[in-house]
Design a protein around this motif. Structure first.
Motif, short mmCIF file in Angstrom:
data_model
loop_
_atom_site.label_atom_id
_atom_site.label_comp_id
_atom_site.label_asym_id
_atom_site.label_seq_id
_atom_site.Cartn_x
_atom_site.Cartn_y
_atom_site.Cartn_z
N PHE A 130 0.82 -1.21 0.00
CA PHE A 130 0.00 0.00 0.00
C PHE A 130 0.86 1.26 0.00
O PHE A 130 0.54 2.24 -0.66
N THR A 131 1.97 1.22 0.73
CA THR A 131 2.90 2.35 0.77
C THR A 131 3.46 2.63 -0.62
O THR A 131 3.48 3.78 -1.09
N PHE A 132 3.92 1.57 -1.30
CA PHE A 132 4.49 1.75 -2.63
C PHE A 132 3.41 2.23 -3.61
O PHE A 132 3.65 3.14 -4.41
N PHE A 133 2.25 1.63 -3.56
CA PHE A 133 1.15 1.99 -4.46
C PHE A 133 0.83 3.49 -4.31
O PHE A 133 0.76 4.23 -5.30
N ALA A 134 0.66 3.94 -3.07
CA ALA A 134 0.33 5.35 -2.82
C ALA A 134 1.45 6.27 -3.29
O ALA A 134 1.18 7.33 -3.89
N HIS A 135 2.70 5.88 -3.06
CA HIS A 135 3.83 6.72 -3.49
C HIS A 135 3.88 6.85 -5.01
O HIS A 135 4.09 7.93 -5.54
N LEU A 136 3.68 5.74 -5.71
CA LEU A 136 3.73 5.79 -7.17
C LEU A 136 2.61 6.68 -7.73
O LEU A 136 2.85 7.48 -8.63
N VAL A 137 1.42 6.56 -7.19
CA VAL A 137 0.31 7.38 -7.66
C VAL A 137 0.55 8.85 -7.34
O VAL A 137 0.29 9.73 -8.16
N GLU A 138 1.08 9.13 -6.16
CA GLU A 138 1.40 10.51 -5.80
C GLU A 138 2.44 11.08 -6.77
O GLU A 138 2.32 12.20 -7.25
N ARG A 139 3.44 10.29 -7.05
CA ARG A 139 4.48 10.73 -7.98
C ARG A 139 3.90 10.98 -9.38
O ARG A 139 4.24 11.96 -10.03
N ALA A 140 3.02 10.10 -9.82
CA ALA A 140 2.40 10.26 -11.13
C ALA A 140 1.57 11.53 -11.20
O ALA A 140 1.53 12.21 -12.23
N SER A 141 0.91 11.88 -10.10
CA SER A 141 0.05 13.06 -10.12
C SER A 141 0.85 14.35 -10.26
O SER A 141 0.31 15.36 -10.70
N SER A 142 2.12 14.32 -9.88
CA SER A 142 2.93 15.53 -9.96
C SER A 142 4.00 15.46 -11.03
O SER A 142 4.77 16.39 -11.20
#
Length: 179
Positions: free
Chosen positions: A83-95
């Motif tokens: 879940f940590t990795f998933f959230a980080h990747l999506v956050e990175r993609a959004s910016s």
């Protein structure tokens, strides 16, 4: 490679990361050269085509993500690492347009993507072994969710609240019924 050539290559890649993050894969190599403070010929000596530059940039990104996953596998909590990795990747993609835009560019990084896929598979296996993710969830499904959510984060102009609500829905769907 000479030390100054290595520094130029690193400056070009850092500049490319910034330029492509801001403007997407359609940005020009001239913009990259200007941001790096080098002549366009220097860019082309290191990366003969724009696609070579994009490939190097995406390869570096995938290596970085794979290293993050490997660190989570070794040191993270199996119940939360996926879940940590998933959230980080999506956050990175959004910016960062690069994460998502480059997925549609013909770059030769299949070996690195396979390593990333395998690493995410280990996180999934750990989460399932810890009983926090349903045993019926497959790696293909997790990878599809990662790709789709990253794409959505970029193109819908997600604000952090929408991103968090969306991730909560996805994570609820992945979680074991016992939780």
């Amino acid at each position: 490679m000479r030390a100054d050539a290595q520094r130029n290559r690193a400056r070009i890649l850092a500049a490319a990361d910034e330029v492509f993050a801001a403007k997407g894969a359609s940005a020009s190599t001239e913009e990259v050269a200007a941001r790096a403070g080098v002549a366009i010929g220097t860019v082309f000596r290191h990366f003969p085509t724009k696609n070579d530059l994009l490939t190097a940039l995406m390869s570096a990104l995938v290596r970085e993500l794979a290293q993050e996953v490997e660190s989570l596998v070794r040191q993270g909590d199996p119940a939360t690492s996926l879940f940590t990795f998933f959230a980080h990747l999506v956050e990175r993609a959004s910016s960062c347009r690069t994460v998502v835009d480059l997925l549609g560019v013909d770059v030769r990084i299949s070996d690195q993507l396979q390593l990333l896929r395998e690493a995410v598979g280990i996180l999934l296996d750990q989460a399932q072994a810890a009983g926090v993710v349903r045993a019926t969830v497959l790696l293909d499904e997790v990878m599809a969710l990662l790709a789709a959510t990253s794409q959505g984060a970029l193109h819908s102009g997600w604000d952090p609240d929408l991103r968090e609500r969306t991730l909560a829905i996805i994570f609820t769907g992945l979680r074991s019924a016992q939780l």
